[in-house]
Design a protein around this motif. Structure first.
Motif, PDB file in Angstrom:
ATOM      1  N   LYS A 192       1.167  -1.445  -0.136  1.00 60.56           N
ATOM      2  CA  LYS A 192      -0.243  -0.060  -0.109  1.00 60.56           C
ATOM      3  C   LYS A 192       0.649   1.590   0.239  1.00 60.56           C
ATOM      4  O   LYS A 192       1.711   0.998   0.881  1.00 60.56           O
ATOM      5  CB  LYS A 192      -0.829  -0.423   1.257  1.00 60.56           C
ATOM      6  N   LYS A 194       0.829   5.422  -0.055  1.00 57.26           N
ATOM      7  CA  LYS A 194       0.231   6.713   0.549  1.00 57.26           C
ATOM      8  C   LYS A 194       0.398   7.868  -0.721  1.00 57.26           C
ATOM      9  O   LYS A 194       1.566   7.855  -0.522  1.00 57.26           O
ATOM     10  CB  LYS A 194       0.461   7.604   1.765  1.00 57.26           C
ATOM     11  N   ASP A 218      -3.336   5.146  -1.549  1.00 56.05           N
ATOM     12  CA  ASP A 218      -4.299   5.815  -1.142  1.00 56.05           C
ATOM     13  C   ASP A 218      -4.425   7.349  -0.919  1.00 56.05           C
ATOM     14  O   ASP A 218      -2.605   8.008  -0.468  1.00 56.05           O
ATOM     15  CB  ASP A 218      -4.308   5.488   0.412  1.00 56.05           C
ATOM     16  N   ASN A 220      -5.638   9.275  -0.089  1.00 58.04           N
ATOM     17  CA  ASN A 220      -5.874  10.441   1.159  1.00 58.04           C
ATOM     18  C   ASN A 220      -6.527  11.532   1.033  1.00 58.04           C
ATOM     19  O   ASN A 220      -6.545  12.627   1.376  1.00 58.04           O
ATOM     20  CB  ASN A 220      -5.010  10.585   2.006  1.00 58.04           C
ATOM     21  N   GLU A 245      -7.704   4.540  -3.376  1.00 52.96           N
ATOM     22  CA  GLU A 245      -8.426   4.699  -2.075  1.00 52.96           C
ATOM     23  C   GLU A 245      -8.338   6.273  -2.383  1.00 52.96           C
ATOM     24  O   GLU A 245      -7.451   6.873  -1.874  1.00 52.96           O
ATOM     25  CB  GLU A 245      -7.841   4.044  -1.076  1.00 52.96           C
ATOM     26  N   ASP A 270     -13.067   6.551   1.777  1.00 54.34           N
ATOM     27  CA  ASP A 270     -12.379   6.288   3.792  1.00 54.34           C
ATOM     28  C   ASP A 270     -12.958   7.241   4.011  1.00 54.34           C
ATOM     29  O   ASP A 270     -13.783   6.834   4.242  1.00 54.34           O
ATOM     30  CB  ASP A 270     -11.052   5.568   2.945  1.00 54.34           C
ATOM     31  N   GLU A 271     -12.037   8.327   3.484  1.00 49.99           N
ATOM     32  CA  GLU A 271     -13.052   9.744   4.792  1.00 49.99           C
ATOM     33  C   GLU A 271     -14.372   9.379   4.153  1.00 49.99           C
ATOM     34  O   GLU A 271     -14.782  10.901   4.577  1.00 49.99           O
ATOM     35  CB  GLU A 271     -11.904  10.368   4.310  1.00 49.99           C
ATOM     36  N   ASN A 290     -13.968   1.958   2.199  1.00 45.83           N
ATOM     37  CA  ASN A 290     -13.184   0.913   2.966  1.00 45.83           C
ATOM     38  C   ASN A 290     -13.881   1.373   5.090  1.00 45.83           C
ATOM     39  O   ASN A 290     -14.307   1.771   5.017  1.00 45.83           O
ATOM     40  CB  ASN A 290     -11.710   2.224   3.023  1.00 45.83           C
ATOM     41  N   LYS A 292     -13.331   0.806   8.555  1.00 50.34           N
ATOM     42  CA  LYS A 292     -12.561   0.894   9.834  1.00 50.34           C
ATOM     43  C   LYS A 292     -13.579   0.957  11.336  1.00 50.34           C
ATOM     44  O   LYS A 292     -14.905   1.451  11.609  1.00 50.34           O
ATOM     45  CB  LYS A 292     -11.770   1.964   9.515  1.00 50.34           C
TER      46      LYS A 292
END
Ligand code: MG
Length: 377
Positions: A192, A194, A218, A220, A245, A270-271, A290, A292
């Motif tokens: 993975k 970032k 990812d 972000n 992601e 995700d976020e 995703n 969590k």
């Protein structure tokens, strides 16, 4: 079995606790009702700080530690362990989680299996506070699994052989360090990365100079322009990347729908989502979600999210925060039901206080222990 007293002695986390350590019975009363006359649930928690092996850098900034809070629910000689992890961008902290958990009184409940009832009591204490809520939910699942003497993957009907490979994060760094970290990560079947900085292509080509192992990225929320995002995704698609992601900001939901329609790679929210009620919001704009535990409030909500996402034909990934093996192993209980796992949070720290999930040949390997499957390390 390791008693709570030994846990306290070993970790020192609960030193000075006013609660008496209950004796741990090895006995199991499977099949029996679990309302024991006179039995009460006890609840305890202590803040802790997990230390990162390497400085952790993503689009939002860098850090070397993450605050966590460990929880324990005691009942009839058994102890359920839980954990809250609070990465700064989610807005919870030692102070907020402590304030929340100080209001938790489980002594009013007679049966720990009334998880729905207990969770809605916890939910009503205050809005938000998902990590704090997750720490109670995880401990409750650990406790009830132990009372039944079964791991949760089994209670949910999952085959532990179906666990996916976990991705392993290669942090943003200089090319030399990235090459070194990539070589060190040779046991992982998926890496993975970032992205979301101006070094995106350099990061990928640096890793590709060492290995062809599939990569998931990812961003972000780091890409602000959808045309640029699409161009990047096409480029990543030529470099054995498996999914992207959170490529764009949470608010850019229309841009995401545009991007997902054209993207050769699956897009994962995700976020952009928190719990079960947010899936409708991202459905149509992303290919998958995703999940969590610290976002959705625990294992029960996570399990519900998997069912909802599957009903909508969406991909599912399960992730974690930087946290100990306690919360990561709890999340891993759900991993046989997902497409991708990103369960490396405990591998990135050097002061873990639990033993649980193992990664064997890159694959998530669930402990054969009841509850969430952890013991104090
Ligand atoms: Mg993410």
């Amino acid at each position: 079995m390791i008693s709570r007293r030994n846990f306290l002695k070993k970790t020192g986390l609960f030193a000075g606790s006013a609660l008496a350590a209950p004796a741990l019975a090895g006995s199991v009363y499977a099949g029996a009702g679990h309302t024991k006359p006179g039995k009460r649930m006890t609840f305890d928690f202590r803040p802790y700080e997990v230390r990162l092996k390497h400085v952790f850098t993503l689009a939002a900034g860098s850090r070397t530690t993450t605050p966590v809070v460990f929880t324990e629910i005691g009942y009839d000689g058994h102890i359920g362990y839980g954990e809250a992890s609070m990465p700064p961008y989610l807005g919870e902290s030692h102070a907020t989680v402590t304030r929340f958990l100080e209001n938790v009184d489980l002594s009013q409940f007679r049966d720990p299996f009334h998880i729905e009832e207990i969770n809605s009591y916890i939910d009503d204490i205050a809005p938000g506070n998902y990590a704090a809520k997750a720490s109670v939910d995880i401990a409750l699942h650990d406790l009830t699994g132990k009372l039944l003497n079964q791991p949760w993957y089994r209670l949910w009907g999952y085959n532990p052989a179906d666990t996916p490979n976990t991705s392993y994060t290669i942090g943003i760094d200089t090319p030399d360090v990235v090459r070194e970290k990539t070589r060190e990560a040779s046991m992982y079947r998926i890496l993975k990365v970032k992205l979301g900085l101006d070094t995106d292509r350099e990061m990928i080509t640096t890793i590709r100079s060492v290995t062809d192992t599939p990569i998931c990225v990812d961003v972000n929320q780091g890409w602000k322009d959808r045309e640029f995002a699409l161009e990047m995704i096409h480029w990543l698609n030529e470099h054995n990347v498996v999914f992207v992601e959170q490529p764009m900001p949470v608010e850019a939901i229309d841009d995401m729908a545009w991007l997902t329609e054209r993207s050769p790679l699956p897009t994962i929210a995700d976020e952009a989502l928190q719990g079960p009620s947010d899936i409708g919001k991202v459905h149509g704009a992303y290919d998958g979600i995703n999940i969590k535990l610290m976002k959705c409030g625990g294992m029960r909500a996570a399990h519900q999210m998997i069912s909802t996402a599957r009903a909508l034909g969406m991909k599912v990934m399960i992730g974690c925060m930087i946290e100990s093996s306690c919360a990561v192993t709890a999340a891993a209980q759900l991993s046989p039901a997902v497409d991708w796992a990103d369960l490396d949070g405990n591998l990135l720290i050097n002061n873990d206080v639990f033993d649980g999930i193992k990664i064997i040949d890159g694959k998530v390997t669930l402990p054969e222990r009841p509850g969430i499957g952890v013991v104090p390390a």
